[in-house]
Scaffold this motif. Structure first.
Motif, PDB file in Angstrom:
ATOM      1  N   LEU A 134     -33.060 -30.468  -3.193  1.00  0.00           N
ATOM      2  CA  LEU A 134     -32.788 -28.983  -3.679  1.00  0.00           C
ATOM      3  C   LEU A 134     -33.946 -27.913  -3.596  1.00  0.00           C
ATOM      4  N   ALA A 135     -35.034 -28.608  -3.905  1.00  0.00           N
ATOM      5  CA  ALA A 135     -36.141 -27.532  -3.901  1.00  0.00           C
ATOM      6  C   ALA A 135     -36.655 -27.212  -2.376  1.00  0.00           C
ATOM      7  N   VAL A 136     -36.530 -28.206  -1.219  1.00  0.00           N
ATOM      8  CA  VAL A 136     -36.801 -27.456  -0.043  1.00  0.00           C
ATOM      9  C   VAL A 136     -36.058 -26.725   0.272  1.00  0.00           C
ATOM     10  N   ILE A 137     -34.571 -26.620   0.051  1.00  0.00           N
ATOM     11  CA  ILE A 137     -33.589 -25.759   0.560  1.00  0.00           C
ATOM     12  C   ILE A 137     -33.836 -24.545  -0.195  1.00  0.00           C
ATOM     13  N   GLY A 138     -34.100 -24.545  -1.708  1.00  0.00           N
ATOM     14  CA  GLY A 138     -34.421 -23.370  -2.254  1.00  0.00           C
ATOM     15  C   GLY A 138     -35.574 -22.474  -1.845  1.00  0.00           C
ATOM     16  N   ARG A 139     -36.563 -23.126  -1.650  1.00  0.00           N
ATOM     17  CA  ARG A 139     -37.714 -22.583  -1.030  1.00  0.00           C
ATOM     18  C   ARG A 139     -37.532 -21.934   0.235  1.00  0.00           C
ATOM     19  N   ARG A 140     -36.967 -22.669   0.980  1.00  0.00           N
ATOM     20  CA  ARG A 140     -36.774 -21.809   2.504  1.00  0.00           C
ATOM     21  C   ARG A 140     -36.078 -20.763   2.294  1.00  0.00           C
ATOM     22  N   LEU A 141     -34.967 -20.714   1.283  1.00  0.00           N
ATOM     23  CA  LEU A 141     -34.091 -19.673   1.439  1.00  0.00           C
ATOM     24  C   LEU A 141     -34.632 -18.561   0.431  1.00  0.00           C
ATOM     25  N   GLY A 142     -35.302 -19.029  -0.472  1.00  0.00           N
ATOM     26  CA  GLY A 142     -35.980 -18.184  -1.528  1.00  0.00           C
ATOM     27  C   GLY A 142     -34.582 -17.947  -2.648  1.00  0.00           C
ATOM     28  N   VAL A 145     -36.015 -20.548  -8.482  1.00  0.00           N
ATOM     29  CA  VAL A 145     -36.994 -19.846  -7.486  1.00  0.00           C
ATOM     30  C   VAL A 145     -38.387 -19.370  -8.152  1.00  0.00           C
ATOM     31  N   GLU A 146     -38.303 -18.787  -9.268  1.00  0.00           N
ATOM     32  CA  GLU A 146     -39.420 -18.411 -10.329  1.00  0.00           C
ATOM     33  C   GLU A 146     -40.314 -19.355 -10.613  1.00  0.00           C
ATOM     34  N   SER A 147     -39.657 -20.450 -11.093  1.00  0.00           N
ATOM     35  CA  SER A 147     -40.461 -21.651 -11.880  1.00  0.00           C
ATOM     36  C   SER A 147     -41.065 -22.626 -10.669  1.00  0.00           C
ATOM     37  N   ASP A 148     -40.181 -22.540  -9.446  1.00  0.00           N
ATOM     38  CA  ASP A 148     -40.437 -23.383  -8.138  1.00  0.00           C
ATOM     39  C   ASP A 148     -39.973 -24.758  -8.582  1.00  0.00           C
ATOM     40  N   GLN A 149     -39.211 -25.069  -9.335  1.00  0.00           N
ATOM     41  CA  GLN A 149     -38.901 -26.452  -9.709  1.00  0.00           C
ATOM     42  C   GLN A 149     -37.238 -26.615 -10.263  1.00  0.00           C
ATOM     43  N   VAL A 150     -36.833 -27.766 -10.103  1.00  0.00           N
ATOM     44  CA  VAL A 150     -35.405 -28.024 -10.590  1.00  0.00           C
ATOM     45  C   VAL A 150     -35.461 -28.111 -11.998  1.00  0.00           C
ATOM     46  N   ASP A 151     -34.716 -27.262 -12.669  1.00  0.00           N
ATOM     47  CA  ASP A 151     -34.658 -27.266 -14.028  1.00  0.00           C
ATOM     48  C   ASP A 151     -33.317 -27.903 -14.720  1.00  0.00           C
ATOM     49  N   LEU A 152     -33.251 -28.244 -15.941  1.00  0.00           N
ATOM     50  CA  LEU A 152     -31.905 -28.503 -16.660  1.00  0.00           C
ATOM     51  C   LEU A 152     -31.247 -27.157 -17.057  1.00  0.00           C
ATOM     52  N   LEU A 153     -29.928 -26.930 -16.676  1.00  0.00           N
ATOM     53  CA  LEU A 153     -29.498 -25.486 -17.162  1.00  0.00           C
ATOM     54  C   LEU A 153     -28.136 -25.753 -18.259  1.00  0.00           C
ATOM     55  N   ALA A 154     -28.043 -26.996 -18.641  1.00  0.00           N
ATOM     56  CA  ALA A 154     -26.953 -27.282 -19.717  1.00  0.00           C
ATOM     57  C   ALA A 154     -27.640 -28.540 -20.555  1.00  0.00           C
TER      58      ALA A 154
END
Length: 170
Positions: A119-127, A148-157
């Motif tokens: 997920l991070a690689v895709i998110g970083r590539r796309l911003g 994108v801002e924290s540059d990590q995968v976060d828990l959202l629930a």
């Protein structure tokens, strides 16, 4: 250090609670974003297979696959970031990159780390954010995702508790 810890998120990886194929989405995308993902797959060490219906073909340019007629055979790109973890991209819309992962393959910290890295690689590539919902879940109830801002995968629930049957009365 891991983005997420298995003990904190394992309820989101329970196929009985989440469905076995949760929806992963990159919202507000373009043909260029799709092409960036296809290019990323092409330069990575990931195994991939593109098909239209039952026919396996070379990976096309994003513009070509996204401009196919609505009644054309279903196009999908299967990507294995590791031998035991599969992501299936479906080309439903230019405006949203949509893929599934199989929760039965994502059990334990090691596999969670593979998913977070993917997920991070895709998110970083796309911003852009990459967000996971339960299978068929409401788009305003994400459970986890790359920020994108924290540059990590976060828990959202909040993690869910397994529903137990009420005690039987004698």
């Amino acid at each position: 250090m891991a983005d997420l810890l298995w003990d904190d998120v394992k309820s989101f990886f329970d196929p009985d609670l989440m469905g076995s194929l949760p929806d992963v989405v990159v919202p507000e995308t373009s043909v260029e974003d799709w092409q960036a993902v296809l290019d990323l797959v092409g330069v990575s060490n990931w195994i991939c297979k593109y098909s239209e219906g039952e026919t396996v073909l070379p990976v096309p340019r994003a513009e070509a696959v996204l401009s196919r007629p609505a009644d054309a055979e279903c196009a999908e790109l299967r990507v294995w970031p590791t031998a035991d973890v599969l992501a299936i991209f479906r080309f439903y819309s230019v405006e949203e990159i949509d893929f599934d992962v199989d929760l039965r393959e994502l059990q334990g910290q090691e596999r969670l780390d593979v998913l977070c890295g993917f997920l991070a690689v895709i998110g970083r590539r796309l911003g852009k954010p990459v967000v996971m919902y339960c299978e068929g879940g409401a788009p305003n109830h994400p459970v986890l995702g790359f920020d994108v801002e924290s540059d990590q995968v976060d828990l959202l629930a909040k993690p869910m508790a397994r529903r137990l049957a009420p005690p039987r009365r004698h």
